[in-house]
Enzyme design. Structure first.
Site, PDB file in Angstrom:
ATOM      1  N   ARG A  33     -33.617  17.741  52.095  1.00  0.00           N
ATOM      2  CA  ARG A  33     -34.851  17.650  51.375  1.00  0.00           C
ATOM      3  C   ARG A  33     -34.887  17.106  50.118  1.00  0.00           C
ATOM      4  O   ARG A  33     -35.474  16.416  49.334  1.00  0.00           O
ATOM      5  CB  ARG A  33     -35.452  18.902  51.321  1.00  0.00           C
ATOM      6  CG  ARG A  33     -35.880  19.439  52.735  1.00  0.00           C
ATOM      7  CD  ARG A  33     -36.600  20.854  52.810  1.00  0.00           C
ATOM      8  NE  ARG A  33     -36.796  21.088  54.133  1.00  0.00           N
ATOM      9  CZ  ARG A  33     -37.738  22.372  54.361  1.00  0.00           C
ATOM     10  NH1 ARG A  33     -38.099  22.960  53.489  1.00  0.00           N
ATOM     11  NH2 ARG A  33     -37.523  22.607  55.659  1.00  0.00           N
ATOM     12  N   GLU A 176     -38.406  35.927  64.546  1.00  0.00           N
ATOM     13  CA  GLU A 176     -39.170  34.483  64.829  1.00  0.00           C
ATOM     14  C   GLU A 176     -38.822  33.812  65.852  1.00  0.00           C
ATOM     15  O   GLU A 176     -37.594  33.239  66.163  1.00  0.00           O
ATOM     16  CB  GLU A 176     -38.871  33.790  63.467  1.00  0.00           C
ATOM     17  CG  GLU A 176     -39.134  32.430  63.633  1.00  0.00           C
ATOM     18  CD  GLU A 176     -38.821  31.389  62.224  1.00  0.00           C
ATOM     19  OE1 GLU A 176     -39.043  30.236  62.315  1.00  0.00           O
ATOM     20  OE2 GLU A 176     -38.334  32.372  61.561  1.00  0.00           O
ATOM     21  N   LYS A 218     -43.332  36.159  63.634  1.00  0.00           N
ATOM     22  CA  LYS A 218     -43.390  34.802  62.978  1.00  0.00           C
ATOM     23  C   LYS A 218     -43.445  33.870  64.203  1.00  0.00           C
ATOM     24  O   LYS A 218     -42.083  33.368  64.409  1.00  0.00           O
ATOM     25  CB  LYS A 218     -42.352  34.520  61.975  1.00  0.00           C
ATOM     26  CG  LYS A 218     -42.471  33.099  61.233  1.00  0.00           C
ATOM     27  CD  LYS A 218     -41.382  32.771  59.991  1.00  0.00           C
ATOM     28  CE  LYS A 218     -41.488  31.541  59.604  1.00  0.00           C
ATOM     29  NZ  LYS A 218     -40.798  31.344  58.516  1.00  0.00           N
ATOM     30  N   GLY A 261     -43.555  24.915  61.014  1.00  0.00           N
ATOM     31  CA  GLY A 261     -42.495  23.925  62.217  1.00  0.00           C
ATOM     32  C   GLY A 261     -42.824  22.658  62.363  1.00  0.00           C
ATOM     33  O   GLY A 261     -42.790  22.098  63.161  1.00  0.00           O
ATOM     34  N   GLY A 262     -42.892  21.808  61.018  1.00  0.00           N
ATOM     35  CA  GLY A 262     -42.921  20.317  61.007  1.00  0.00           C
ATOM     36  C   GLY A 262     -44.392  19.698  61.020  1.00  0.00           C
ATOM     37  O   GLY A 262     -44.661  18.676  60.696  1.00  0.00           O
ATOM     38  N   ARG A 291     -41.856  24.105  54.711  1.00  0.00           N
ATOM     39  CA  ARG A 291     -42.248  22.548  54.504  1.00  0.00           C
ATOM     40  C   ARG A 291     -43.826  22.457  53.968  1.00  0.00           C
ATOM     41  O   ARG A 291     -44.130  21.761  52.940  1.00  0.00           O
ATOM     42  CB  ARG A 291     -41.906  21.627  55.568  1.00  0.00           C
ATOM     43  CG  ARG A 291     -40.638  21.137  55.129  1.00  0.00           C
ATOM     44  CD  ARG A 291     -40.180  20.172  56.563  1.00  0.00           C
ATOM     45  NE  ARG A 291     -40.208  21.111  57.596  1.00  0.00           N
ATOM     46  CZ  ARG A 291     -39.542  20.743  58.921  1.00  0.00           C
ATOM     47  NH1 ARG A 291     -39.021  19.357  59.180  1.00  0.00           N
ATOM     48  NH2 ARG A 291     -39.527  21.493  60.003  1.00  0.00           N
TER      49      ARG A 291
END
Length: 339
Positions: A33, A176, A218, A261-262, A291
Site C-alpha cells: 500500500r 472472520e 466478521k 474485502g476489496g 481498505r
C-alpha cells in the site's frame, strides 16, 4: 471467563453509528500500500501513518481498532502508546493474533490459517498491552473444484479453537471467515459457499462451547467475483447477504461487522447502508473495514507531514459515511456534499 464483560465489549464494538477500523496490516501488506503512494515502508512511517488516523476526528465513528503486533507495542512521537491514544479517543484497542495462511496439504489452491501454537501465551501478553478483543481471519477461495468441504471444516475448527481461547482469557473474539471476491463467480455461487462456511463455523463454535453472546462475526457480503461478467446491484447484494446471515447466524451473536474485502469505498458504504435499510435483523450490523476506510487517507497523506490534516479529513469523512450506513442513514448526496 466473565461473559457479562465480554458481552459488554462486544456490544460496544457494534454500537450504533460506529464500526471497527482494521489497521492490522502486516509489514508486507503495508509495503504494497505504501509502494502505491510512493512511501518507504519503515517502522517509523507505519507508526506516523497510524498515529494520524488515531488522532483524527474520525475516531468518533470508530468503536475499536484492530492492531498488528508491531503497532500495539509502538509509541507515538510524544511517547504515548498508540493503544492509549485509541482509548483516549473513546475506542477499544484490539489485536490480530493469527499468523497468516499457508497452503493446505494435498488441496491445491486452498489455504489454512496458522497461529494456534502458543496462542494462549500471546493472548495474555496482548491483554497486558491493552487489547480488549482479538481477530483471526480464515480465507475461503472460490474456483474450479474449490472450496473443498475439508478446507472449510479445517478453517472453521481453527476459528472455533481461537475463539474459545480468547474467551477463556476474557478477550472478545472477532471471528472472520472470509469468502474471497476474487474469481469469476456470480452472487449465487458466493451465497452457496458463504452459507456452507457459516454453517460449518457455527457448528464448530458450538462444539468448542464458545459463548455466542461474547463474540463478533466478521463475514464477507454476498458479492460476485471481480472477474464475473454478471455484476450485482446494491439491492441484490443487500438482499442476498441478509438472507444468508438469517439462515446461518444465531440471534445470540451481538453484532456483525462486515469486511470490505476489496470493494471500492462507495460500494462498501452503499451496500452496508442497503443491508441496514432492509431492517428486521436480530443483530447490530456494522463495518470492520481496512481498505474502504484507509485508501482515501493514504492517498491524501502520501508520506508528507504537510498532508496530515488532509489525510485526517479524508479518514474522518469515510468513517462518518460508514457510521451513517451502519444505521441505514447514508445517501449518495452526502458524498457529493463532502466533495
Amino acid at each position: 471467563m466473565d461473559l457479562a464483560e465480554l458481552n459488554k465489549v462486544a456490544n460496544a464494538m457494534v454500537a450504533p453509528g460506529k464500526g471497527v477500523l482494521a489497521a492490522d496490516e502486516s509489514a508486507g501488506t503495508c509495503k504494497k500500500r505504501f509502494d502505491a503512494i510512493g512511501v518507504e515502508c519503515t517502522e517509523e512511517n507505519r507508526r506516523d501513518y497510524r498515529e494520524l488516523l488515531f488522532r483524527s476526528k474520525g475516531m468518533a465513528n470508530i468503536s475499536g481498532v484492530i492492531l498488528f503486533d508491531e503497532t500495539i507495542r509502538q509509541k507515538a512521537k510524544d511517547g504515548t502508546p498508540l493503544a492509549k491514544i485509541i482509548e483516549q479517543a473513546g475506542s477499544l484497542p484490539g489485536i490480530k493474533v493469527d499468523k497468516g495462511t499457508k497452503p493446505l496439504p494435498f488441496y491445491p489452491g486452498e489455504v489454512i490459517t496458522e497461529g494456534l501454537d502458543g496462542l494462549r501465551e500471546r493472548l495474555v501478553e496482548h491483554r497486558g498491552l491493552g487489547a480488549k478483543f482479538c481477530k483471526w481471519r480464515t480465507v475461503i477461495d472460490i474456483g474450479p473444484g474449490i472450496p473443498s468441504y475439508y478446507c472449510i471444516k479445517a478453517n472453521a475448527g481453527a476459528l472455533a479453537r481461537y475463539a474459545a481461547l480468547c474467551q477463556d482469557e476474557n478477550l472478545v473474539p472477532i471471528v472472520e471467515p472470509e469468502v474471497l471476491m476474487d474469481g469469476d463467480h456470480d452472487t449465487d455461487r458466493c451465497y452457496q459457499v458463504t452459507e456452507l462456511a457459516l454453517k460449518a463455523l457455527f457448528h464448530e463454535l458450538y462444539l468448542a462451547r464458545v459463548k455466542l453472546e461474547g463474540m463478533v462475526l466478521k463475514p464477507n457480503m454476498v458479492v460476485p467475483g471481480k472477474k464475473s461478467a454478471k455484476q450485482a446491484s446494491v439491492d441484490e447484494v443487500a438482499e442476498k447477504t441478509l438472507r444468508v446471515l438469517k439462515e446461518c447466524v444465531p440471534a445470540a451473536v451481538p453484532g456483525i461487522a462486515f469486511l470490505s474485502g476489496g470493494q471500492s469505498d462507495l460500494d462498501a458504504t452503499a451496500r452496508l447502508n442497503a443491508i441496514n435499510q432492509l431492517g428486521d435483523a436480530p443483530w447490530k450490523i456494522t463495518f470492520s473495514y481496512s481498505r474502504a476506510l484507509q485508501a482515501a487517507p493514504q492517498k491524501a497523506w502520501s508520506g508528507k507531514a504537510e498532508n496530515v490534516a488532509a489525510a485526517q479529513a479524508a479518514f474522518t469523512h469515510r468513517a462518518a459515511m460508514n457510521g451513517l450506513a451502519s444505521m441505514g442513514k447514508w445517501t449518495p448526496e452526502l458524498e457529493k456534499k463532502a466533495a
